[in-house]
Design an enzyme around this catalytic site. Sequence first.
Site, short mmCIF file in Angstrom:
data_model
loop_
_atom_site.label_atom_id
_atom_site.label_comp_id
_atom_site.label_asym_id
_atom_site.label_seq_id
_atom_site.Cartn_x
_atom_site.Cartn_y
_atom_site.Cartn_z
N HIS A 1 -0.09 -0.26 -13.57
CA HIS A 1 0.67 -1.49 -13.80
C HIS A 1 2.15 -1.11 -13.93
O HIS A 1 2.49 -0.15 -14.63
CB HIS A 1 0.18 -2.20 -15.06
N LEU B 1 -4.77 -7.07 -6.65
CA LEU B 1 -4.40 -8.23 -7.45
C LEU B 1 -5.56 -9.18 -7.73
O LEU B 1 -5.36 -10.26 -8.26
CB LEU B 1 -3.25 -8.99 -6.77
N ASN C 1 1.65 2.99 -2.64
CA ASN C 1 0.98 3.92 -3.56
C ASN C 1 -0.27 4.51 -2.92
O ASN C 1 -0.54 5.70 -3.06
CB ASN C 1 0.60 3.21 -4.86
N GLY D 1 0.77 -1.24 0.00
CA GLY D 1 0.00 0.00 0.00
C GLY D 1 0.80 1.28 0.00
O GLY D 1 0.30 2.32 0.43
N GLU E 1 5.75 5.91 -10.14
CA GLU E 1 4.35 5.77 -9.69
C GLU E 1 3.98 6.88 -8.71
O GLU E 1 2.93 7.51 -8.84
CB GLU E 1 4.14 4.40 -9.04
N ASP F 1 -5.20 -6.17 -17.50
CA ASP F 1 -4.21 -5.33 -18.19
C ASP F 1 -4.55 -5.03 -19.65
O ASP F 1 -3.66 -4.77 -20.45
CB ASP F 1 -2.81 -5.97 -18.10
C1 GAR Z 1 2.85 -1.29 -7.68
O1 GAR Z 1 4.11 -1.27 -8.26
C2 GAR Z 1 1.78 -1.47 -8.74
O2 GAR Z 1 2.12 -0.91 -9.98
C3 GAR Z 1 1.72 -2.98 -8.84
O3 GAR Z 1 1.83 -3.43 -7.54
C4 GAR Z 1 2.68 -2.54 -6.81
C5 GAR Z 1 2.02 -2.25 -5.47
O4 GAR Z 1 2.90 -1.57 -4.64
N1 GAR Z 1 0.50 -3.41 -9.48
C6 GAR Z 1 0.43 -4.49 -10.25
O5 GAR Z 1 1.38 -5.21 -10.46
C7 GAR Z 1 -0.94 -4.76 -10.86
N2 GAR Z 1 -0.83 -5.73 -11.90
P1 GAR Z 1 2.37 -0.87 -3.32
O6 GAR Z 1 1.48 -1.87 -2.59
O7 GAR Z 1 3.58 -0.56 -2.52
O8 GAR Z 1 1.60 0.35 -3.72
#
Ligand code: GAR
Length: 196
Positions: A106, A87, A15, A13, A176, A147
Amino acid sequence: MGKNIAIFASGNGTNAENIIRCFQSRSDSPVVVLVVANRPQAKVLERAENLNVPAVYIPKEKWETGGAVLDLLTRYKVDFIVLAGFLAKVPDMVLHAYPSRIVNIHPSLLPKFGGKGMYGDRVHRAVVEAGERETGITIQYINERYDEGIIIAQYRCPVHPDDTPDDVAARVHALEYEHYPKVIKRLVMSLWALLP
Ligand code: GAR
């Protein structure tokens, strides 16, 4: 259409936390009113609570039908949904209730390194193993397939020959954090501005 956002996440989490912090620091921003996780131990729940954002865990079986998720979104008057490391599949019922109002991030330049089972560190490992010289992030609307939604924006970063997957992950995460809140804000504010 208001400016209330729900964030769906499955894991760490970072992001989600970054988006909440960015929007809490400016009064003219969308408001994150809810965080929803599909795993009880997801660290995102704790991060949200620490920032005074309601955080709710919804178990797997309830994601299959979608009714409970939609009820929750209605209760919190959610206008827009942001996936941040989520996910699981968004239930069709929710997808249809929020047309063009659900975005995903992504960690690669789709269509490269996307699809079912491609998420998080698996993507960065695949990028390094393929000898890519460039990677990045994709922000997209979601549809019924992993995706494959319409792409809203992509941002790039280099991959150096001696990079490990962790090096790539750090560079991609920085992209991101920089861009996702800005793109979300642009989308939400432009939908809001269209209101009579
Ligand atoms: C992020 O890098 C996001 O782009 C990716 O999961 C990570 C979550 O990080 N998403 C995917 O791979 C979706 N297919 P976080 O929990 O630290 O935000």
